[in-house]
Design an enzyme around this catalytic site. Sequence first.
Site, PDB file in Angstrom:
ATOM      1  N   SER A  15       8.020  -0.552   8.067  1.00  0.00           N
ATOM      2  CA  SER A  15       8.558  -0.332   7.224  1.00  0.00           C
ATOM      3  C   SER A  15       7.937   0.898   6.479  1.00  0.00           C
ATOM      4  CB  SER A  15       9.275  -1.206   5.995  1.00  0.00           C
ATOM      5  OG  SER A  15       9.774  -0.619   4.881  1.00  0.00           O
ATOM      6  N   ASP A  59       1.209 -12.560   8.263  1.00  0.00           N
ATOM      7  CA  ASP A  59       1.064 -12.505   6.662  1.00  0.00           C
ATOM      8  C   ASP A  59      -0.458 -12.083   6.230  1.00  0.00           C
ATOM      9  OD1 ASP A  59       0.636 -12.827   3.986  1.00  0.00           O
ATOM     10  OD2 ASP A  59       2.055 -14.350   3.878  1.00  0.00           O
ATOM     11  N   VAL A  60      -0.694 -10.579   5.809  1.00  0.00           N
ATOM     12  CA  VAL A  60      -1.919 -10.328   5.883  1.00  0.00           C
ATOM     13  C   VAL A  60      -2.758 -11.126   4.900  1.00  0.00           C
ATOM     14  CG1 VAL A  60      -1.477  -7.976   6.483  1.00  0.00           C
ATOM     15  CG2 VAL A  60      -1.352  -8.505   4.049  1.00  0.00           C
ATOM     16  N   CYS A  86      -1.096  -0.904   5.591  1.00  0.00           N
ATOM     17  CA  CYS A  86       0.012  -0.217   4.680  1.00  0.00           C
ATOM     18  C   CYS A  86       0.713  -1.377   4.039  1.00  0.00           C
ATOM     19  CB  CYS A  86       1.077   0.485   5.554  1.00  0.00           C
ATOM     20  SG  CYS A  86       0.485   2.300   5.855  1.00  0.00           S
ATOM     21  N   SER A 148      -2.893   4.081  -4.212  1.00  0.00           N
ATOM     22  CA  SER A 148      -1.713   4.710  -4.876  1.00  0.00           C
ATOM     23  C   SER A 148      -2.513   5.429  -5.932  1.00  0.00           C
ATOM     24  CB  SER A 148      -0.953   3.414  -5.246  1.00  0.00           C
ATOM     25  OG  SER A 148      -0.181   4.011  -6.494  1.00  0.00           O
ATOM     26  N   TYR A 161      -0.760  -4.205  -9.865  1.00  0.00           N
ATOM     27  CA  TYR A 161      -0.828  -3.333  -8.650  1.00  0.00           C
ATOM     28  C   TYR A 161      -1.877  -2.318  -8.788  1.00  0.00           C
ATOM     29  CZ  TYR A 161       1.325  -0.007  -5.779  1.00  0.00           C
ATOM     30  OH  TYR A 161       1.497   0.921  -4.546  1.00  0.00           O
ATOM     31  N   PHE A 194       6.554   8.018  -3.043  1.00  0.00           N
ATOM     32  CA  PHE A 194       7.251   8.337  -1.625  1.00  0.00           C
ATOM     33  C   PHE A 194       8.441   7.537  -1.280  1.00  0.00           C
ATOM     34  CE2 PHE A 194       4.413  10.686   1.145  1.00  0.00           C
ATOM     35  CZ  PHE A 194       3.335  11.131   0.122  1.00  0.00           C
TER      36      PHE A 194
HETATM   37  N1  NAD Z   1       6.293   4.237  -1.605  1.00  0.00           N
HETATM   38  C1  NAD Z   1       5.394   4.678  -2.495  1.00  0.00           C
HETATM   39  O1  NAD Z   1       5.656   5.457  -3.442  1.00  0.00           O
HETATM   40  C2  NAD Z   1       4.034   4.218  -2.601  1.00  0.00           C
HETATM   41  C3  NAD Z   1       3.248   4.873  -3.439  1.00  0.00           C
HETATM   42  C4  NAD Z   1       1.627   4.599  -3.516  1.00  0.00           C
HETATM   43  C5  NAD Z   1       1.411   3.515  -2.660  1.00  0.00           C
HETATM   44  N2  NAD Z   1       2.194   3.047  -1.737  1.00  0.00           N
HETATM   45  C6  NAD Z   1       1.526   1.800  -1.006  1.00  0.00           C
HETATM   46  O2  NAD Z   1       1.895   2.153   0.296  1.00  0.00           O
HETATM   47  C7  NAD Z   1       2.130   0.748   1.150  1.00  0.00           C
HETATM   48  C8  NAD Z   1       3.354   1.011   2.028  1.00  0.00           C
HETATM   49  O3  NAD Z   1       4.350   0.915   1.003  1.00  0.00           O
HETATM   50  P1  NAD Z   1       6.013   1.376   1.362  1.00  0.00           P
HETATM   51  O4  NAD Z   1       6.114   2.297   0.285  1.00  0.00           O
HETATM   52  O5  NAD Z   1       5.777   2.132   2.836  1.00  0.00           O
HETATM   53  O6  NAD Z   1       6.761   0.085   1.195  1.00  0.00           O
HETATM   54  P2  NAD Z   1       7.584  -0.809   1.901  1.00  0.00           P
HETATM   55  O7  NAD Z   1       8.126  -1.770   1.420  1.00  0.00           O
HETATM   56  O8  NAD Z   1       8.510   0.312   2.849  1.00  0.00           O
HETATM   57  O9  NAD Z   1       6.723  -1.194   3.303  1.00  0.00           O
HETATM   58  C9  NAD Z   1       5.652  -2.167   3.084  1.00  0.00           C
HETATM   59  C10 NAD Z   1       5.606  -3.143   4.216  1.00  0.00           C
HETATM   60  O10 NAD Z   1       4.588  -4.261   3.898  1.00  0.00           O
HETATM   61  C11 NAD Z   1       5.150  -5.589   4.430  1.00  0.00           C
HETATM   62  N3  NAD Z   1       4.455  -6.487   3.810  1.00  0.00           N
HETATM   63  C12 NAD Z   1       4.822  -7.043   2.726  1.00  0.00           C
HETATM   64  N4  NAD Z   1       3.998  -7.937   2.354  1.00  0.00           N
HETATM   65  C13 NAD Z   1       3.290  -8.452   3.657  1.00  0.00           C
HETATM   66  C14 NAD Z   1       2.470  -9.410   3.830  1.00  0.00           C
HETATM   67  N5  NAD Z   1       1.933 -10.298   3.127  1.00  0.00           N
HETATM   68  N6  NAD Z   1       1.936  -9.417   5.133  1.00  0.00           N
HETATM   69  C15 NAD Z   1       2.233  -8.450   6.054  1.00  0.00           C
HETATM   70  N7  NAD Z   1       3.115  -7.211   5.829  1.00  0.00           N
HETATM   71  C16 NAD Z   1       3.730  -7.532   4.513  1.00  0.00           C
HETATM   72  C17 NAD Z   1       6.664  -5.185   4.349  1.00  0.00           C
HETATM   73  O11 NAD Z   1       7.387  -6.149   5.065  1.00  0.00           O
HETATM   74  C18 NAD Z   1       6.983  -3.908   4.587  1.00  0.00           C
HETATM   75  O12 NAD Z   1       7.308  -3.655   6.023  1.00  0.00           O
HETATM   76  C19 NAD Z   1       1.834  -0.237   0.034  1.00  0.00           C
HETATM   77  O13 NAD Z   1       0.686  -0.610   0.106  1.00  0.00           O
HETATM   78  C20 NAD Z   1       2.117   0.463  -1.021  1.00  0.00           C
HETATM   79  O14 NAD Z   1       1.631  -0.222  -2.325  1.00  0.00           O
HETATM   80  C21 NAD Z   1       3.528   3.076  -1.646  1.00  0.00           C
END
Ligand code: NAD
Length: 255
Positions: A15, A59-60, A86, A148, A161, A194
């Site tokens: 995702s 599960d990480v 990610c 982030s 967070y 994002f």
């Molecule tokens: N989207 C944003 O604006 C944003 C901004 C800053 C940082 N981030 C970081 O980017 C990374 C990706 O986020 P995203 O926006 O793509 O979110 P997202 O929710 O689209 O994707 C996150 C993915 O992580 C997986 N996940 C969650 N818990 C898990 C676990 N315990 N084990 C394995 N997989 C797990 C989910 O199933 C999902 O597929 C994250 O670390 C998030 O904190 C995102």
Amino acid sequence: MRFEKLRAVVSGGASGLGRAVTDRVLGADGRVVVLDVAREAGQALMSAAPERVLYVPTDVRVESEVDQALIRAREFLGRIDLAVACAGVIGAGRVLGREGPMPSEHFQRTIGINLIGTFHLVKAAANLMQAQEPNGEGERGVLVLTASVAAFEGQIGQAAYSASKGGVAGMTLPLAREFARLGIRVMTIAPGIFETAMVAGMTDEIRQSLASQIPFPQRLGRPDEYAALVRHIVENSMLNGTTIRLDGAIRMQPK
Ligand SMILES: NC(=O)c1ccc[n+]([C@@H]2O[C@H](COP(=O)([O-])OP(=O)(O)OC[C@H]3O[C@@H](n4cnc5c(N)ncnc54)[C@H](O)[C@@H]3O)[C@@H](O)[C@H]2O)c1
């Protein structure tokens, strides 16, 4: 390191930002192993290109699951050139919320996925990378972590967070220093806001407020812009041991 035909492991690769990395690696004729808890999305990715994608439900937070997944990844890929962390959760909540003080489990869950989960991936990937043949420049692999901007200016409700992401940014340099003798680089990307499932869960009001705080371009980032930076990090060997903000100059306000 060349990006074409790259062999990559992506946690959270089913995702959002991780999915964009998966797509970009596949688009450059590479192969990907996706570690994620999202079984349906992971299976769908694998069914679409079974020779080039392996989905391993992981599960990480669970060290043994990550270790096993990386062993399967090496079998499937032959070698691991890139590992991208990610997998993450937003873990929002005030420490003194409407329903009372935040339970420690909430804080620990956020740290467990975002920080300790990242550590599990980095450790398992580097452990396998160290045994690989280096390329002509002495490189054995690249690790890209995801922090982030909340690592630096977290908003109210982001204590857990921000702590988790501050930890990711903080371990970047010591990891890069430790792995330097192995020819493994470590970089972290600190995204702003994002357009992903994580942000889709927010109310329109919060999304608009966040977008209006971005100086330029005044829009949410596109996941492919994150993946483009991952590609550049792979290709530019001088990038090592630091965190790059990818944020349109946003400096988040208290709320
Ligand atoms: N989207 C944003 O604006 C944003 C901004 C800053 C940082 N981030 C970081 O980017 C990374 C990706 O986020 P995203 O926006 O793509 O979110 P997202 O929710 O689209 O994707 C996150 C993915 O992580 C997986 N996940 C969650 N818990 C898990 C676990 N315990 N084990 C394995 N997989 C797990 C989910 O199933 C999902 O597929 C994250 O670390 C998030 O904190 C995102």
